[in-house]
Design a protein around this motif. Sequence first.
Motif, PDB file in Angstrom:
ATOM      1  N   ALA A  95       0.828  -1.209   0.000  1.00  0.00           N
ATOM      2  CA  ALA A  95       0.000   0.000   0.000  1.00  0.00           C
ATOM      3  C   ALA A  95       0.861   1.257   0.000  1.00  0.00           C
ATOM      4  N   SER A 119       0.613   3.810  -3.139  1.00  0.00           N
ATOM      5  CA  SER A 119       0.103   5.161  -2.879  1.00  0.00           C
ATOM      6  C   SER A 119       1.116   6.217  -3.309  1.00  0.00           C
ATOM      7  N   ALA A 144      -1.554   5.547   4.067  1.00  0.00           N
ATOM      8  CA  ALA A 144      -1.850   4.144   3.763  1.00  0.00           C
ATOM      9  C   ALA A 144      -1.421   3.224   4.892  1.00  0.00           C
ATOM     10  N   ALA A 157      -5.011   1.811   0.502  1.00  0.00           N
ATOM     11  CA  ALA A 157      -5.024   0.823   1.587  1.00  0.00           C
ATOM     12  C   ALA A 157      -6.240  -0.082   1.474  1.00  0.00           C
ATOM     13  N   VAL A 162      -5.764  -2.476  -1.538  1.00  0.00           N
ATOM     14  CA  VAL A 162      -4.860  -3.585  -1.212  1.00  0.00           C
ATOM     15  C   VAL A 162      -5.576  -4.596  -0.330  1.00  0.00           C
TER      16      VAL A 162
END
Length: 382
Positions: free
Chosen positions: A47, A51, A71, A170, A173
């Motif tokens: 993540a 990101s 994240a 986040a 994922v």
Amino acid sequence: MVAAGRRGADAGPSTVARWWDRVVAALRERVRRVRTIGGLALQAGLAAALSWLVAHSLLQVSQPVFAPISAVSTLAASVGQRLRRTVELIIGVTVGVLIGDLLLLVIGTGWWQLALIVVLAIVVALFLAGSAAVVIQAGATAVLIATLSPAVRDLEIPRFVDALVGGGVALLVTAVLLPLNPLRVLNRAARPALDLLASQLDATAEALTERDAARARTARGELRQSAGRLKAFVEATQGAREASTLSPVYWHQRHGPVGRYAQAAEPIDRAMRNSGTLIRRSVTLIEDGEPVPESLPTAVADLAGAVRLLKRQFAAGAEPNRAREQALRAVRTAGHAYRDGVGFSGAVVVAQVRTTVSDLLVASGLSQEDANHLVRRGFGEV
């Protein structure tokens, strides 16, 4: 002096053995912790990288520091509540940006302005949400706006975009790219608590058979360590519910094994507490020299077997029918013990077997009414 020296020599190896056992137990606990959280570490790493790439390459944010931070904080600090924490993160950042910008336009910059901005951002965050995550994000963002805005142009939009990207990645994922198997999460968290309960019930059954009060006291002390394991289990149920809700891969488990397993946390907690009473009364029973019918320790051992079967069938995602049968066998045997003749503490032990079996039946998915009916029927006439 020779005898004293011999006692010292005997104590040395036993002390070393106890120390070594503690070291091994601590290492096992740490390995279990790493195995439990290892998947979360992989999710956080993925993540953070994604990101940063999204904010830097797609959205052209020059220094997307806060996107990976957002994240990681979303994943690491919100087991079972990642969607809620993502919303809280965005609310907190928004409050911090708005308060910081508005006050900077009116009062300018400086140390007392910084203090006032942070106080007002936190007060507004508390009024809107009251969550610690919102308060922290609002306060931290207000500090950044108040201290960096004079030197860094257009800080507000990148900060908001970073929070949005970090939280969104986040969730992506968690739900799609690297979802954790909710059943595996539950198994790893529930296993230590259920193993502890089963082993101490077995130890109590053996203590009753041998009339060994010291052994029963040891089992009572060991079971008192269940609080941390139960807390981990409850947190895992929240995470498993979230994983099976967010991830399309595991949607089919929401109302099947994961749903049943997650609902078992509360009745297993009650079973732990009722088993603690059972063990305490077993200590009193032995110390008072009350009668111990052969069927009484057998009932406690059957109860331990029911806990183990429940753990195995939950882990396999199967309907726990065998665990229910074993639990009702414990009730029938406890009924035999009661009719064979027990003292006051023995009657309490029998009653706690009944109550704990009822808890296990509810944990297996039965309603409380059905569980109580089966327990009464299995126990027989009083």
